[in-house]
Design an enzyme around this catalytic site. Structure first.
Site, PDB file in Angstrom:
ATOM      1  N   ASP A   1     -40.137 -33.971  18.809  1.00 21.11           N
ATOM      2  CA  ASP A   1     -41.459 -33.696  19.740  1.00 21.11           C
ATOM      3  C   ASP A   1     -42.058 -34.931  19.691  1.00 21.11           C
ATOM      4  OD1 ASP A   1     -42.869 -31.241  18.038  1.00 21.11           O
ATOM      5  OD2 ASP A   1     -42.945 -33.249  17.163  1.00 21.11           O
TER       6      ASP A   1
ATOM      7  N   CYS B   1     -27.390 -46.304  31.733  1.00 24.05           N
ATOM      8  CA  CYS B   1     -28.496 -47.245  31.294  1.00 24.05           C
ATOM      9  C   CYS B   1     -28.869 -48.317  32.156  1.00 24.05           C
ATOM     10  CB  CYS B   1     -26.710 -47.339  30.078  1.00 24.05           C
ATOM     11  SG  CYS B   1     -27.335 -49.260  29.645  1.00 24.05           S
TER      12      CYS B   1
ATOM     13  N   HIS C   1     -33.786 -35.856  12.217  1.00 25.41           N
ATOM     14  CA  HIS C   1     -33.130 -35.304  14.128  1.00 25.41           C
ATOM     15  C   HIS C   1     -33.261 -36.020  15.333  1.00 25.41           C
ATOM     16  CE1 HIS C   1     -32.369 -30.771  12.037  1.00 25.41           C
ATOM     17  NE2 HIS C   1     -31.819 -31.552  11.300  1.00 25.41           N
TER      18      HIS C   1
ATOM     19  N   TYR D   1     -32.584 -29.991  28.126  1.00 22.80           N
ATOM     20  CA  TYR D   1     -32.918 -31.713  27.689  1.00 22.80           C
ATOM     21  C   TYR D   1     -34.121 -31.959  27.970  1.00 22.80           C
ATOM     22  CZ  TYR D   1     -30.610 -31.179  23.094  1.00 22.80           C
ATOM     23  OH  TYR D   1     -30.224 -30.729  21.683  1.00 22.80           O
TER      24      TYR D   1
ATOM     25  N   GLY E   1     -43.736 -25.004   7.778  1.00 22.56           N
ATOM     26  CA  GLY E   1     -43.194 -24.551   9.204  1.00 22.56           C
ATOM     27  C   GLY E   1     -41.544 -24.439   9.695  1.00 22.56           C
ATOM     28  N   THR E   2     -40.684 -24.554   8.324  1.00 24.41           N
ATOM     29  CA  THR E   2     -39.705 -24.289   8.601  1.00 24.41           C
ATOM     30  C   THR E   2     -38.864 -23.313   8.030  1.00 24.41           C
ATOM     31  OG1 THR E   2     -36.606 -25.703   8.376  1.00 24.41           O
ATOM     32  CG2 THR E   2     -39.390 -26.232   6.470  1.00 24.41           C
TER      33      THR E   2
ATOM     34  N   CYS F   1     -25.386 -51.174  30.913  1.00 28.78           N
ATOM     35  CA  CYS F   1     -23.428 -51.227  31.106  1.00 28.78           C
ATOM     36  C   CYS F   1     -23.745 -50.664  32.631  1.00 28.78           C
ATOM     37  CB  CYS F   1     -23.251 -51.012  30.060  1.00 28.78           C
ATOM     38  SG  CYS F   1     -23.374 -49.664  29.592  1.00 28.78           S
TER      39      CYS F   1
ATOM     40  N   ASN G   1     -38.245 -32.202  13.613  1.00 30.56           N
ATOM     41  CA  ASN G   1     -38.823 -31.816  15.203  1.00 30.56           C
ATOM     42  C   ASN G   1     -37.868 -33.048  15.591  1.00 30.56           C
ATOM     43  OD1 ASN G   1     -39.881 -29.333  14.230  1.00 30.56           O
ATOM     44  ND2 ASN G   1     -41.453 -30.408  13.966  1.00 30.56           N
TER      45      ASN G   1
HETATM   46  C1  BV8 Z   1     -25.034 -32.691   9.096  1.00 30.12           C
HETATM   47  C2  BV8 Z   1     -31.301 -31.569  17.478  1.00 30.12           C
HETATM   48  C3  BV8 Z   1     -23.240 -33.256   7.489  1.00 30.12           C
HETATM   49  C4  BV8 Z   1     -30.486 -30.515  18.243  1.00 30.12           C
HETATM   50  C5  BV8 Z   1     -31.006 -29.790  15.562  1.00 30.12           C
HETATM   51  C6  BV8 Z   1     -23.854 -26.245   5.345  1.00 30.12           C
HETATM   52  C7  BV8 Z   1     -23.253 -24.534   4.957  1.00 30.12           C
HETATM   53  C8  BV8 Z   1     -23.351 -24.039   6.779  1.00 30.12           C
HETATM   54  C9  BV8 Z   1     -23.327 -25.283   7.480  1.00 30.12           C
HETATM   55  C10 BV8 Z   1     -23.237 -26.823   7.524  1.00 30.12           C
HETATM   56  C11 BV8 Z   1     -23.537 -27.629   6.571  1.00 30.12           C
HETATM   57  N1  BV8 Z   1     -23.962 -28.828   6.206  1.00 30.12           N
HETATM   58  C12 BV8 Z   1     -23.916 -28.694   7.449  1.00 30.12           C
HETATM   59  C13 BV8 Z   1     -23.930 -27.120   8.609  1.00 30.12           C
HETATM   60  C14 BV8 Z   1     -23.588 -27.739   9.635  1.00 30.12           C
HETATM   61  C15 BV8 Z   1     -25.061 -27.603  10.794  1.00 30.12           C
HETATM   62  C16 BV8 Z   1     -25.649 -26.470   9.980  1.00 30.12           C
HETATM   63  O1  BV8 Z   1     -26.951 -26.589   8.972  1.00 30.12           O
HETATM   64  N2  BV8 Z   1     -25.663 -24.834  10.993  1.00 30.12           N
HETATM   65  C17 BV8 Z   1     -26.553 -24.100  10.961  1.00 30.12           C
HETATM   66  C18 BV8 Z   1     -26.744 -23.706  12.137  1.00 30.12           C
HETATM   67  C19 BV8 Z   1     -25.863 -23.327   9.251  1.00 30.12           C
HETATM   68  N3  BV8 Z   1     -25.494 -28.737  10.404  1.00 30.12           N
HETATM   69  C20 BV8 Z   1     -25.561 -30.259  10.727  1.00 30.12           C
HETATM   70  O2  BV8 Z   1     -24.511 -30.254  11.693  1.00 30.12           O
HETATM   71  C21 BV8 Z   1     -26.541 -31.171  10.224  1.00 30.12           C
HETATM   72  N4  BV8 Z   1     -25.328 -32.943  10.264  1.00 30.12           N
HETATM   73  O3  BV8 Z   1     -24.712 -31.369   8.307  1.00 30.12           O
HETATM   74  O4  BV8 Z   1     -23.829 -33.334   8.933  1.00 30.12           O
HETATM   75  C22 BV8 Z   1     -23.850 -34.323   6.767  1.00 30.12           C
HETATM   76  C23 BV8 Z   1     -25.479 -34.214   5.935  1.00 30.12           C
HETATM   77  C24 BV8 Z   1     -25.469 -35.001   4.909  1.00 30.12           C
HETATM   78  C25 BV8 Z   1     -25.011 -36.233   4.688  1.00 30.12           C
HETATM   79  C26 BV8 Z   1     -23.855 -36.256   5.453  1.00 30.12           C
HETATM   80  C27 BV8 Z   1     -23.098 -35.641   6.842  1.00 30.12           C
HETATM   81  C28 BV8 Z   1     -27.226 -31.725  11.208  1.00 30.12           C
HETATM   82  C29 BV8 Z   1     -28.322 -30.187  12.219  1.00 30.12           C
HETATM   83  C30 BV8 Z   1     -28.682 -30.540  13.465  1.00 30.12           C
HETATM   84  C31 BV8 Z   1     -29.129 -29.707  14.404  1.00 30.12           C
HETATM   85  N5  BV8 Z   1     -29.549 -30.677  15.404  1.00 30.12           N
HETATM   86  N6  BV8 Z   1     -31.699 -30.736  16.341  1.00 30.12           N
HETATM   87  C32 BV8 Z   1     -32.267 -29.190  19.269  1.00 30.12           C
HETATM   88  O5  BV8 Z   1     -33.044 -29.281  18.840  1.00 30.12           O
HETATM   89  O6  BV8 Z   1     -31.192 -29.636  20.783  1.00 30.12           O
HETATM   90  S1  BV8 Z   1     -31.264 -28.468  14.593  1.00 30.12           S
HETATM   91  C33 BV8 Z   1     -32.665 -27.448  15.157  1.00 30.12           C
HETATM   92  O7  BV8 Z   1     -33.524 -26.994  14.169  1.00 30.12           O
HETATM   93  C34 BV8 Z   1     -33.831 -28.863  15.246  1.00 30.12           C
HETATM   94  O8  BV8 Z   1     -33.978 -30.258  14.735  1.00 30.12           O
HETATM   95  C35 BV8 Z   1     -34.920 -27.555  13.938  1.00 30.12           C
HETATM   96  O9  BV8 Z   1     -36.338 -28.519  13.531  1.00 30.12           O
HETATM   97  C36 BV8 Z   1     -34.284 -27.315  13.075  1.00 30.12           C
HETATM   98  C37 BV8 Z   1     -34.466 -26.620  12.095  1.00 30.12           C
HETATM   99  O10 BV8 Z   1     -35.323 -25.071  12.242  1.00 30.12           O
HETATM  100  P1  BV8 Z   1     -36.454 -25.182  12.084  1.00 30.12           P
HETATM  101  O11 BV8 Z   1     -37.222 -26.520  12.676  1.00 30.12           O
HETATM  102  O12 BV8 Z   1     -36.903 -24.240  10.390  1.00 30.12           O
HETATM  103  O13 BV8 Z   1     -37.005 -23.911  13.070  1.00 30.12           O
HETATM  104  P2  BV8 Z   1     -36.620 -22.743  12.795  1.00 30.12           P
HETATM  105  O14 BV8 Z   1     -37.101 -22.337  14.459  1.00 30.12           O
HETATM  106  O15 BV8 Z   1     -35.791 -22.161  12.089  1.00 30.12           O
HETATM  107  O16 BV8 Z   1     -38.310 -22.142  11.698  1.00 30.12           O
HETATM  108  C38 BV8 Z   1     -39.174 -22.570  12.480  1.00 30.12           C
HETATM  109  C39 BV8 Z   1     -40.219 -21.678  11.222  1.00 30.12           C
HETATM  110  O17 BV8 Z   1     -41.464 -21.421  11.242  1.00 30.12           O
HETATM  111  C40 BV8 Z   1     -39.773 -20.276  10.393  1.00 30.12           C
HETATM  112  O18 BV8 Z   1     -39.827 -20.172   9.158  1.00 30.12           O
HETATM  113  C41 BV8 Z   1     -41.423 -19.720  11.681  1.00 30.12           C
HETATM  114  O19 BV8 Z   1     -41.566 -18.422  10.398  1.00 30.12           O
HETATM  115  C42 BV8 Z   1     -42.128 -20.669  11.115  1.00 30.12           C
HETATM  116  N7  BV8 Z   1     -43.086 -20.639  12.127  1.00 30.12           N
HETATM  117  C43 BV8 Z   1     -43.648 -20.525  13.347  1.00 30.12           C
HETATM  118  N8  BV8 Z   1     -44.619 -20.748  13.907  1.00 30.12           N
HETATM  119  C44 BV8 Z   1     -45.149 -21.309  12.386  1.00 30.12           C
HETATM  120  C45 BV8 Z   1     -44.570 -21.300  11.619  1.00 30.12           C
HETATM  121  N9  BV8 Z   1     -44.808 -21.474  10.474  1.00 30.12           N
HETATM  122  C46 BV8 Z   1     -45.932 -21.752  10.041  1.00 30.12           C
HETATM  123  N10 BV8 Z   1     -47.075 -22.110  11.052  1.00 30.12           N
HETATM  124  C47 BV8 Z   1     -47.163 -21.582  12.370  1.00 30.12           C
HETATM  125  N11 BV8 Z   1     -47.499 -22.232  13.407  1.00 30.12           N
HETATM  126 ZN    ZN Z   2     -25.320 -49.109  28.117  1.00 30.73          ZN
END
Ligand code: BV8
Ligand code: ZN
Length: 291
Positions: A116, A191, A144, A66, A239-240, A204, A114
């Site tokens: 950022d 901390c 996130h 990070y 962009g997701t 702490c 994002n």
């Molecule tokens: C949760 C922080 C429960 C850390 C991130 C159901 C089915 C399967 C799996 C699960 C499920 N439910 C939960 C899961 C597990 C998991 C999950 O989804 N796993 C995936 C891998 C299958 N989810 C979780 O654990 C989440 N928690 O579900 O808790 C809950 C839910 C609701 C209510 C109560 C309880 C927590 C997920 C958070 C993970 N943390 N980031 C870090 O980054 O270090 S995820 C990470 O991916 C980022 O946050 C990022 O934003 C996110 C998504 O990716 P995208 O933003 O879409 O980015 P990506 O690169 O994938 O895509 C970019 C896109 O942009 C592409 O399409 C590309 O073509 C396009 N692009 C590129 N350039 C451009 C563009 N478009 C336009 N213009 C451009 N110039």
């Molecule tokens: Zn503390």
């Protein structure tokens, strides 16, 4: 690019707009996306690092993942896509673009995956006034978390600052070595800072973590976002890759309630039944479509 008129007409009659942004929105600002070409995860295995168990097991390694990213986000500047979305959150723009909004819900929800903070930081510069910033900030939900926040694993104190990682001398040294270093846990960000063992500054001394949402953790604002998705009649997916849940499921919810979907991406999204698809860099397509 697809004709913007039908989309603009749909916006003009929308009652509840939600924008969901992903890493593609910040690509033009130089922040690597996660998947696809040059994606961040391609070099790191998300299942190994972006989860609480990984931090518990090897906080030194997770912090070394990070620390440079926080600097990268700090160096990044908002782009025209961030500006176009922020403008859409302003009352004066909404009166022109989306005059039918439900008065109970006067502005779009800008849900960003994002970390950022660029959707907030864009408001600190022209053309936005302090009043604009106050209005638009009310729309932003960082589901996130934010890489500029740390959270204490002991007292849970959260600190946000647009600065490099705090108390990071050992992380700087590891980064400069170009190697992955096994940093002793007491030299990782603490901390209240390194000189705070005796709790002099009222903090702490506990181990800090990046205040981002890891896999397996519950995203921020999920109650509100989940509720609003049921009322949303116009969802902009910007962009997701819609591969990370729960954001991956938002389009299905909106569709099930009869809402419309507009995708802004470099390529059509096979997972989403879009009503409007604007293919191209969103730093270009958003200003054109939101005109
Ligand atoms: C949760 C922080 C429960 C850390 C991130 C159901 C089915 C399967 C799996 C699960 C499920 N439910 C939960 C899961 C597990 C998991 C999950 O989804 N796993 C995936 C891998 C299958 N989810 C979780 O654990 C989440 N928690 O579900 O808790 C809950 C839910 C609701 C209510 C109560 C309880 C927590 C997920 C958070 C993970 N943390 N980031 C870090 O980054 O270090 S995820 C990470 O991916 C980022 O946050 C990022 O934003 C996110 C998504 O990716 P995208 O933003 O879409 O980015 P990506 O690169 O994938 O895509 C970019 C896109 O942009 C592409 O399409 C590309 O073509 C396009 N692009 C590129 N350039 C451009 C563009 N478009 C336009 N213009 C451009 N110039
Ligand atoms: Zn503390």
């Amino acid at each position: 690019m697809e004709d913007v008129l039908p989309f603009q007409q749909a916006l003009a009659s929308a009652k509840n707009i939600i924008i969901v942004a992903g890493a593609g929105l910040s690509a033009a600002s130089g922040i690597p996306t996660y998947r696809g070409l040059g994606g961040l995860w391609l070099n790191f295995d998300e299942t190994k690092l972006a989860k609480p168990e990984a931090f518990k097991e090897d906080p030194s390694k997770v912090w070394q993942f990070y620390h440079p990213r926080r600097q990268g986000c700090l160096d990044a500047q908002p782009n025209a896509g961030h500006r176009a979305l922020a403008t859409l959150c302003l009352p004066q723009a909404l009166a022109r673009i989306a005059p039918s909004l439900d008065p109970q819900w006067p502005a779009p929800l800008l849900v960003t995956q994002n970390m950022d903070a660029l959707s907030s930081r864009v408001l600190d510069s022209a053309p936005f006034s302090p009043a604009d910033k106050a209005a638009a900030e009310k729309c932003i939900r960082e589901m996130h978390g934010c890489i500029f926040e740390t959270r204490c694993t002991s007292c849970r104190h959260v600190q946000r600052a647009y600065t490099p990682t705090p108390y990071a001398a050992a992380l700087d040294a590891a980064r400069d070595s170009g190697e992955l270093v096994d940093i002793p846990v007491d030299q990782l960000p603490r901390c209240g800072g390194p000189d705070n063992r005796s709790n002099r500054q009222g903090r702490c001394g506990g181990l800090l973590r990046p205040n981002v949402v890891w896999f397996g953790e519950v995203p921020e604002h999920m109650g509100e976002i989940g509720r609003q998705m049921n009322w949303c009649d116009m969802l902009l997916l910007v962009g997701t890759s819609t591969t990370v849940h729960p954001a991956a499921g938002f389009a299905k919810t909106v569709k099930e309630h009869g809402g419309k979907i507009a995708v802004f991406n470099l390529e059509p999204n096979a997972h989403v039944e879009a009503d409007f698809t604007f293919v191209g860099p969103c730093a270009k397509t958003l200003p054109l479509a939101l005109g």
